[in-house]
Scaffold this active site. Structure first.
Site, PDB file in Angstrom:
ATOM      1  CG  HIS A   3      -1.561   1.270   1.542  1.00  0.00           C
ATOM      2  ND1 HIS A   3      -1.241   2.030   2.651  1.00  0.00           N
ATOM      3  CD2 HIS A   3      -2.522   1.956   0.877  1.00  0.00           C
ATOM      4  CE1 HIS A   3      -1.987   3.128   2.660  1.00  0.00           C
ATOM      5  NE2 HIS A   3      -2.769   3.099   1.592  1.00  0.00           N
ATOM      6  CG  HIS A  80       0.709   8.884   1.688  1.00  0.00           C
ATOM      7  ND1 HIS A  80       1.093   8.114   2.766  1.00  0.00           N
ATOM      8  CD2 HIS A  80      -0.655   8.991   1.780  1.00  0.00           C
ATOM      9  CE1 HIS A  80       0.023   7.774   3.474  1.00  0.00           C
ATOM     10  NE2 HIS A  80      -1.036   8.299   2.890  1.00  0.00           N
TER      11      HIS A  80
END
Length: 270
Positions: A3, A80
């Site tokens: 992930h 992110h």
């Protein structure tokens, strides 16, 4: 699967992504010496490089592609909360080198988010993919070759962690992870449907309140505490084409414990 594959190389000097909340951007602007290190701790989901992840057994890569705001170049990065130090192009070449060294392997790459990408940049990304991988890309009329590139994901379901659980098969792990003290957390089971591949993302997600209450915590610590419960859930799964089956499991910090081994062992149930 891993992930947020590329968070091992987040840029400490990077600006906060334009998609983050106004509050996060304001706090980072006012007190960057305090806020930025906290952002880094809660944004990092992997410590192994993409090559090390592939060597460890990962075959599904989660690429969050982005273009930096106010960047005059056409360079694309991963994101992110903050951006990476490496470009998308460099990593695509790295994946190609690994594939050439392992011609019998299949790698599935999911490109998503596309923060800050306009049509021109999107075409730029596609051109790079075609140029770099050429015949290794999976043709539309062929089920599988040495490389598969998934560009658009048709369905995404996010299930928040609640005391009751919300989906058959996830109740056990949700119940194990839920406590009144940790009710601010969310355990995401992201189901990506692309052709016949189903991906379960077993990653814990914190919110701002949880971070403020745990100033010395990190996503890594939080994930490590939950690993025993996630391992139990993984071993209860079945691979296959049925609706209740899982084909790909993507997690955080995949180099820790026996995550990859446990997922691969599921194939013995077929």
């Amino acid at each position: 699967g891993s992930h947020d594959t590329m968070t091992y190389c987040l840029d400490k000097n990077s600006a906060v992504s334009g998609n983050e909340s106004k509050l996060v951007k304001l706090l980072n602007k006012c007190i960057p010496c305090i806020v930025h290190p906290i952002i880094m701790k809660w944004s990092t989901t992997q410590v192994l490089t993409v090559t090390e992840q592939l060597e460890a057994g990962v075959r599904y890569l989660d690429f969050r592609v982005a273009h930096k705001a106010n960047d005059p170049s056409m360079d694309l990065y991963f994101v992110h909360m903050v951006y990476t130090t490496v470009t998308v192009q460099d990593i695509l070449w790295e994946v190609l080198r690994w594939l050439e060294a392992h011609p019998q392997e299949v790698v599935i790459v999911a490109c998503r988010n596309f923060d800050g990408l306009n049509k021109r940049l999107h075409c730029h990304l596609i051109a790079h993919i075609k140029e770099i991988f050429q015949c290794k890309l999976c043709p539309r009329n062929v089920s599988m070759r040495s490389f598969i590139f998934s560009f658009f994901i048709d369905v995404q379901i996010s299930i928040s962690m609640t005391p009751r659980g919300t989906r058959s098969g996830t109740n056990a792990v949700l119940g194990s992870l839920y406590t009144p003290q940790r009710s601010v957390l969310m355990c995401h089971f992201l189901i990506f449907v692309s052709e016949k591949f189903f991906v379960a993302g077993i990653n814990l997600t914190e919110n701002l309140r949880y971070i403020l209450v745990h100033p010395f915590g990190s996503l890594k610590k939080m994930t490590h505490q939950s690993i025993p419960f996630l391992k139990i859930w993984i071993k209860q799964q079945y691979p296959g084409p049925k609706k209740e089956c899982i084909n790909i499991i993507a997690g955080d910090f995949i180099g820790n414990d026996d995550f990859v081994k446990d997922v691969i062992e599921l194939n013995r149930k077929i």
